[in-house]
Design an enzyme around this catalytic site. Sequence first.
Site, PDB file in Angstrom:
ATOM      1  N   ASN A   1     -13.685   0.642  22.163  1.00 32.61           N
ATOM      2  CA  ASN A   1     -12.371   0.983  22.691  1.00 32.61           C
ATOM      3  C   ASN A   1     -12.029   0.168  23.936  1.00 32.61           C
ATOM      4  OD1 ASN A   1     -11.477   3.048  20.904  1.00 32.61           O
ATOM      5  ND2 ASN A   1     -12.970   4.450  21.811  1.00 32.61           N
TER       6      ASN A   1
ATOM      7  N   ARG B   1     -17.134   5.323  32.581  1.00 35.28           N
ATOM      8  CA  ARG B   1     -16.222   6.220  31.867  1.00 35.28           C
ATOM      9  C   ARG B   1     -15.813   7.391  32.766  1.00 35.28           C
ATOM     10  NH1 ARG B   1     -17.163   9.335  26.070  1.00 35.28           N
ATOM     11  NH2 ARG B   1     -15.301  10.640  26.213  1.00 35.28           N
TER      12      ARG B   1
ATOM     13  N   HIS C   1      -5.223   4.915  18.551  1.00 34.70           N
ATOM     14  CA  HIS C   1      -5.116   6.128  19.364  1.00 34.70           C
ATOM     15  C   HIS C   1      -3.671   6.486  19.672  1.00 34.70           C
ATOM     16  CE1 HIS C   1      -9.581   6.160  20.790  1.00 34.70           C
ATOM     17  NE2 HIS C   1      -9.438   6.135  19.478  1.00 34.70           N
TER      18      HIS C   1
ATOM     19  N   TYR D   1      -4.958  12.256  20.030  1.00 33.04           N
ATOM     20  CA  TYR D   1      -4.691  11.454  21.221  1.00 33.04           C
ATOM     21  C   TYR D   1      -3.227  11.538  21.645  1.00 33.04           C
ATOM     22  CZ  TYR D   1      -9.330   9.384  20.883  1.00 33.04           C
ATOM     23  OH  TYR D   1     -10.683   9.185  20.863  1.00 33.04           O
TER      24      TYR D   1
END
Length: 418
Positions: A143, A88, A193, A240
């Site tokens: 996700n 990430r 999102h 988002y």
Amino acid sequence: MKIAVVGGGSTYTPELVDGFARLGPMVTELVLIDPAAERLEIVGAFAARILSRYGHAAKIWWTSDLDAGVTDADVVLIQLRVGGQNARIQDETFPLECGCVGQETTGAGGLAKALRTVPIVLDVASVVRRRARPDAWIIDFTNPVGIVTRALLDEGHRAVGLCNVAIGFQRRFAGHLGVEPSQVTLEHVGLNHLTWERAAYVDGVDRLPDLLTSHLPELAAQVHLPEHLLTTLGNVPSYYLSYFYEHDRHVREAANGPTRGQRVAEMEATLLEMYRDVTLTEKPALLGQRGGAYYSEAAVGLIASLHGYDDNAVHSVNVRNQGTLPFLPDDAVIEVSARATAAGPTVLPINPLPPDLSGLVTHVWGYEELALDAALRGGRERVYRALLAHPLVGQHTQAADLADRLIASGRDHLAWAR
């Protein structure tokens, strides 16, 4: 009802277990599945203490054996993170080197996550197909939810994508209006999102215009956007959308501090130490900063509705378009409010989207189609083309540079790139 949680070693799992303990009397067995055995042992033992504290009778156990864990499951909830927080952090970093926003679910970082994640989720789903009950539901919270859900549905799995954005808005709107959350029905629409709250119905009356008048400063602050933008749109965008509406601000701010992934990694280390404490029997306050607010309520509520316990509840889900948005093909996956029953989700009617919203949705949908193709078939040119199609990238020199950086940073998790 047996529920299997794939990615059960996550530090966020206690939030989910807390929801089952408080709101899930139908759960008789809960199994947490994760390859990280040491971490899983810590989280599993803490989860057992949470259930015990609430006096919940469900059997709970944990395992690194996916086949054993999903056998005879009624629901398999997937919440895994391929590559962990280190991946990430890379997703949030390498795009900045090209002047693009670094974020784990959209832009180049979101594509990197999709490339790593889709093949693994499909592998998990193939085991679920063989070992779980024939009518088992797969609920995807991994996700990028829209792309992952599309992959699952295209493979014929009984799947639905879940996001916590809408339930957060429902809770906030209800608080502003002085009503119970269950009294608020949202017109929540878009792609995962990439959604907007276009109405908030209470007793059949849309109260969103009132909220945009009486609580505009709070609403704008919650989504990190200027008040005049919400007034112009006449709706409340997901936070988002700030990556689209204020892209350059995010790039500037990211250059001056740690990434969200770095902060979460530090938080997770602290949480795991807290979970080791055998006297801890309730989720710590720090977990609330981990992200995913109201995830447990969203998950438990959706599971209950899909098994006929609450047919009147409305949920925010990722499902096939099937004509809901006429400018997208039927097999596209969209995120909308739907009434869920044992037969599956039924999308609520929505008003036509204006050109600025429908145009952006169409643009990102095109990127998602190419992203899924790249995740399934690999190849540098497919990665480049997906980046070229994304509205947060667009320029071919940036797309080419990002493609090379993405592949280099994620090579360990991309079988085709080794």
